[in-house]
Design a protein around this motif. Structure first.
Motif, PDB file in Angstrom:
ATOM      1  N   SER A 133       0.826  -1.206   0.000  1.00 43.49           N
ATOM      2  CA  SER A 133       0.000   0.000   0.000  1.00 43.49           C
ATOM      3  C   SER A 133       0.861   1.257   0.000  1.00 43.49           C
ATOM      4  CB  SER A 133      -0.914   0.018   1.226  1.00 43.49           C
ATOM      5  OG  SER A 133      -0.151   0.305   2.402  1.00 43.49           O
ATOM      6  N   PRO A 134       0.308   2.401  -0.466  1.00 44.74           N
ATOM      7  CA  PRO A 134       1.065   3.660  -0.441  1.00 44.74           C
ATOM      8  C   PRO A 134       1.569   4.035   0.947  1.00 44.74           C
ATOM      9  CG  PRO A 134      -0.855   3.892  -1.857  1.00 44.74           C
ATOM     10  CD  PRO A 134      -0.975   2.563  -1.174  1.00 44.74           C
ATOM     11  N   LEU A 135       0.759   3.807   1.995  1.00 53.37           N
ATOM     12  CA  LEU A 135       1.200   4.137   3.346  1.00 53.37           C
ATOM     13  C   LEU A 135       2.379   3.268   3.767  1.00 53.37           C
ATOM     14  CD1 LEU A 135      -2.185   4.621   5.266  1.00 53.37           C
ATOM     15  CD2 LEU A 135      -0.585   6.391   4.504  1.00 53.37           C
ATOM     16  N   THR A 136       2.345   1.989   3.392  1.00 50.32           N
ATOM     17  CA  THR A 136       3.445   1.104   3.720  1.00 50.32           C
ATOM     18  C   THR A 136       4.694   1.473   2.934  1.00 50.32           C
ATOM     19  OG1 THR A 136       1.856  -0.674   4.158  1.00 50.32           O
ATOM     20  CG2 THR A 136       4.157  -1.304   3.873  1.00 50.32           C
ATOM     21  N   GLN A 137       4.514   1.824   1.668  1.00 50.04           N
ATOM     22  CA  GLN A 137       5.666   2.265   0.867  1.00 50.04           C
ATOM     23  C   GLN A 137       6.346   3.462   1.517  1.00 50.04           C
ATOM     24  OE1 GLN A 137       4.653   2.837  -3.361  1.00 50.04           O
ATOM     25  NE2 GLN A 137       2.916   1.463  -3.028  1.00 50.04           N
ATOM     26  N   GLU A 138       5.550   4.406   1.960  1.00 50.49           N
ATOM     27  CA  GLU A 138       6.095   5.603   2.607  1.00 50.49           C
ATOM     28  C   GLU A 138       6.892   5.231   3.855  1.00 50.49           C
ATOM     29  OE1 GLU A 138       4.294   9.524   4.942  1.00 50.49           O
ATOM     30  OE2 GLU A 138       3.070   8.494   3.431  1.00 50.49           O
ATOM     31  N   ALA A 139       6.346   4.318   4.650  1.00 46.93           N
ATOM     32  CA  ALA A 139       7.029   3.900   5.873  1.00 46.93           C
ATOM     33  C   ALA A 139       8.323   3.149   5.551  1.00 46.93           C
ATOM     34  CB  ALA A 139       6.095   3.024   6.706  1.00 46.93           C
ATOM     35  N   LEU A 140       8.310   2.317   4.531  1.00 51.03           N
ATOM     36  CA  LEU A 140       9.524   1.586   4.147  1.00 51.03           C
ATOM     37  C   LEU A 140      10.608   2.533   3.667  1.00 51.03           C
ATOM     38  CD1 LEU A 140       7.891  -1.450   2.274  1.00 51.03           C
ATOM     39  CD2 LEU A 140       9.125  -1.547   4.456  1.00 51.03           C
ATOM     40  N   ILE A 145      14.347   1.120   3.541  1.00 48.50           N
ATOM     41  CA  ILE A 145      14.128  -0.264   3.119  1.00 48.50           C
ATOM     42  C   ILE A 145      13.625  -0.271   1.675  1.00 48.50           C
ATOM     43  CG2 ILE A 145      12.833  -2.385   3.550  1.00 48.50           C
ATOM     44  CD1 ILE A 145      12.606  -1.486   6.487  1.00 48.50           C
ATOM     45  N   ASP A 146      14.241  -1.072   0.834  1.00 47.74           N
ATOM     46  CA  ASP A 146      13.800  -1.212  -0.556  1.00 47.74           C
ATOM     47  C   ASP A 146      12.599  -2.147  -0.621  1.00 47.74           C
ATOM     48  OD1 ASP A 146      16.050   0.277  -1.836  1.00 47.74           O
ATOM     49  OD2 ASP A 146      17.223  -1.327  -0.915  1.00 47.74           O
ATOM     50  N   TYR A 147      11.785  -1.981  -1.680  1.00 44.13           N
ATOM     51  CA  TYR A 147      10.615  -2.839  -1.814  1.00 44.13           C
ATOM     52  C   TYR A 147      10.278  -3.061  -3.276  1.00 44.13           C
ATOM     53  CZ  TYR A 147       8.214   1.699  -2.347  1.00 44.13           C
ATOM     54  OH  TYR A 147       7.844   2.967  -2.747  1.00 44.13           O
ATOM     55  N   LEU A 148       9.518  -4.136  -3.511  1.00 42.15           N
ATOM     56  CA  LEU A 148       9.038  -4.472  -4.858  1.00 42.15           C
ATOM     57  C   LEU A 148       7.733  -5.227  -4.699  1.00 42.15           C
ATOM     58  CD1 LEU A 148      11.094  -6.029  -7.783  1.00 42.15           C
ATOM     59  CD2 LEU A 148       8.907  -7.015  -7.105  1.00 42.15           C
ATOM     60  N   ASP A 149       6.697  -4.793  -5.417  1.00 40.99           N
ATOM     61  CA  ASP A 149       5.475  -5.593  -5.447  1.00 40.99           C
ATOM     62  C   ASP A 149       5.128  -5.942  -6.884  1.00 40.99           C
ATOM     63  OD1 ASP A 149       3.719  -3.714  -6.678  1.00 40.99           O
ATOM     64  OD2 ASP A 149       2.939  -2.991  -4.767  1.00 40.99           O
ATOM     65  N   LEU A 150       4.207  -6.862  -7.058  1.00 38.64           N
ATOM     66  CA  LEU A 150       3.915  -7.410  -8.384  1.00 38.64           C
ATOM     67  C   LEU A 150       2.992  -6.536  -9.208  1.00 38.64           C
ATOM     68  CD1 LEU A 150       3.603 -11.216  -7.583  1.00 38.64           C
ATOM     69  CD2 LEU A 150       5.637  -9.816  -8.024  1.00 38.64           C
ATOM     70  N   THR A 151       2.537  -5.389  -8.680  1.00 39.62           N
ATOM     71  CA  THR A 151       1.747  -4.456  -9.487  1.00 39.62           C
ATOM     72  C   THR A 151       2.610  -3.349 -10.079  1.00 39.62           C
ATOM     73  OG1 THR A 151       1.176  -2.800  -7.786  1.00 39.62           O
ATOM     74  CG2 THR A 151      -0.142  -4.837  -7.838  1.00 39.62           C
ATOM     75  N   GLY A 152       3.891  -3.307  -9.727  1.00 42.55           N
ATOM     76  CA  GLY A 152       4.788  -2.305 -10.288  1.00 42.55           C
ATOM     77  C   GLY A 152       5.269  -1.254  -9.321  1.00 42.55           C
ATOM     78  N   ASN A 153       4.925  -1.362  -8.043  1.00 39.10           N
ATOM     79  CA  ASN A 153       5.480  -0.444  -7.042  1.00 39.10           C
ATOM     80  C   ASN A 153       6.871  -0.945  -6.656  1.00 39.10           C
ATOM     81  OD1 ASN A 153       3.191   1.402  -6.536  1.00 39.10           O
ATOM     82  ND2 ASN A 153       2.161  -0.450  -5.796  1.00 39.10           N
ATOM     83  N   ILE A 154       7.894  -0.219  -7.085  1.00 35.69           N
ATOM     84  CA  ILE A 154       9.271  -0.649  -6.849  1.00 35.69           C
ATOM     85  C   ILE A 154      10.094   0.548  -6.377  1.00 35.69           C
ATOM     86  CG2 ILE A 154      11.342  -1.709  -7.852  1.00 35.69           C
ATOM     87  CD1 ILE A 154       9.567  -2.966  -9.979  1.00 35.69           C
ATOM     88  N   TYR A 155      10.896   0.307  -5.349  1.00 37.19           N
ATOM     89  CA  TYR A 155      11.826   1.322  -4.854  1.00 37.19           C
ATOM     90  C   TYR A 155      13.126   0.602  -4.530  1.00 37.19           C
ATOM     91  CZ  TYR A 155      13.787   5.023  -1.891  1.00 37.19           C
ATOM     92  OH  TYR A 155      14.594   5.993  -1.338  1.00 37.19           O
TER      93      TYR A 155
END
Length: 415
Positions: A133-140, A145-155
């Motif tokens: 979720s956007p809120l979780t991305q912001e917290a990561l 912390i780097d992240y990747l999800d299968l809908t295309g949210n990648i940092y």
């Protein structure tokens, strides 16, 4: 994948790029066909994430999962190695999770990331999930912390080899990725009622106080508060709510709401113009102080009266839900129903909370500020930008509109 000559390649994300030494590569966000699949096996999740990253970086890079190189026991799930064409590589420790909340991001995952950095300051933690979720991305991101999800949210930010990727995928959980828990979401009438109460009233208070004030069952309120706690939208000290992040709470509610879909609008034409309708509302309010229980203004015109941002737009008016109220309001205000080209929309208020804590602005009754912000943020066109402007207005006048306790449920505000 081409490098320098691909500078004008259109991406589906907000922005996406990866730099390797002196080269800049513009990267496409992953295909829309990559929808999140709930509860896929861990290995399938890891492999699809690897494929997604490989597609972004192109054939000159090698992206490999190395589960056999686990060095942390149960601390992480795999090692991801990214190697450039000249042999420079980085290994990232991977945490694969079916779901991840903001509370987990600032808690256990941040602790894990700190542990990883103590082992090797150049090693990074990568969180992989079907959807984040956007809120979780912001917290990561805030925790590095780097992240990747299968809908295309990648940092992803790596210093050597130099890699920077930030793509934007789905803001809302795809179909099939619904929480299996009994915790309710921020959708629906009951959630809207509780969100308004939390935003409008200064803590501290307990779940029992909120349940009584919102006329909701205590089990429902308790479950929703657990959800809000997971999302870091409220803070609790034991059973007492001590803080509410009302701006992020209203945005979160709006993200799960569609104003026009939920209010079944009826298009109307004002033969003498919208200003004539507003003048008629002012006159009626002066003659009948109880008229605010018949019609309330929301949307663009209400936002403009407090925090001007734009001109034009449709006048939106709330009436009680049932059809006779729509017809009565139209007749009362001299409006004509039309199938297209409407300059007035009459909205059906599906819950009594819409009428609580209204505002008197310039002689016209409008919905309360928290309702107005949510309506605008969940509305079409430029309305979300108007909602953000209202949030700024609210933040500057918090002592005016936020009530000091739950006993002021129907107290109005005047500007």
């Amino acid at each position: 994948m081409k490098v320098a000559e691909s500078a004008n390649l259109t991406t589906r994300g907000k922005f996406a790029y990866s730099a390797s030494f002196s080269m800049m590569m513009h990267l496409p966000c992953h295909d829309a066909g990559m929808e999140a699949s709930a509860y896929m096996g861990e290995q399938a999740l890891l492999e699809r994430a690897r494929e997604s990253l490989q597609e972004l970086l192109g054939t000159e890079w090698e992206v490999a999962l190395r589960p056999e190189q686990l060095a942390g026991g149960d601390q992480w799930d795999a090692t991801l190695q990214i190697k450039s064409a000249d042999g420079v590589y980085v290994e990232m420790l991977v945490e694969a999770k079916q779901r991840v909340t903001p509370k987990e991001a600032v808690g256990p995952l941040t602790s894990t990331a700190l542990l990883v950095r103590r082992v090797n300051r150049n090693t990074r933690l990568l969180v992989i999930s079907p959807w984040i979720s956007p809120l979780t991305q912001e917290a990561l991101r805030a925790s590095g912390i780097d992240y990747l999800d299968l809908t295309g949210n990648i940092y992803l930010r790596v210093s050597r080899p130099a890699i920077v990727i930030h793509t934007h995928g789905a803001d809302r959980a795809p179909a099939g990725h619904r929480s299996p828990s009994s915790k309710p979401l921020l959708t629906g009438l009951k959630a809207g009622r509780l969100v308004r109460l939390l935003a409008d009233t200064l803590p501290p208070y307990r779940a029992t106080d909120l349940a009584e004030g919102a006329k909701l069952s205590l089990p429902y309120v308790s479950r929703l508060l657990d959800t809000l706690d997971d999302q870091l939208l409220i803070e609790r000290d034991g059973k007492v709510i001590v803080s509410v992040d009302w701006q992020r709470l209203l945005r979160a509610r709006a993200d799960q709401t569609d104003l026009l879909r939920s209010t079944e609008p009826t298009g109307m034409l004002a033969p003498n113009g919208v200003n004539a309708v507003l003048k008629r509302l002012t006159d009626k309010n002066q003659m009948d102080p109880g008229y605010r229980r018949e019609v309330l203004v929301t949307g663009t015109y209400a936002a403009r009266s407090l925090a001007p941002l734009s001109v034009g737009g449709q006048l939106m008016l709330y009436v009680q839900e049932h059809s006779p109220n729509v017809e009565a309001a139209a007749e009362d205000l001299g409006l004509m129903p039309v199938s297209e080209g409407a300059d007035v929309l009459i909205l059906r208020a599906k819950d009594r909370s819409v009428w609580q804590r209204p505002m008197m602005v310039g002689g016209v009754w409008q919905v309360g500020l928290s309702q107005l912000a949510t309506d605008c943020l969940s509305g079409p066109g430029r309305m979300p930008a108007e909602g953000e402007k209202i949030l700024e207005f609210m933040a500057a006048r918090e002592q005016v509109w936020r009530k000091t306790d739950l006993s002021h449920l129907d107290e109005s505000t005047r500007f």
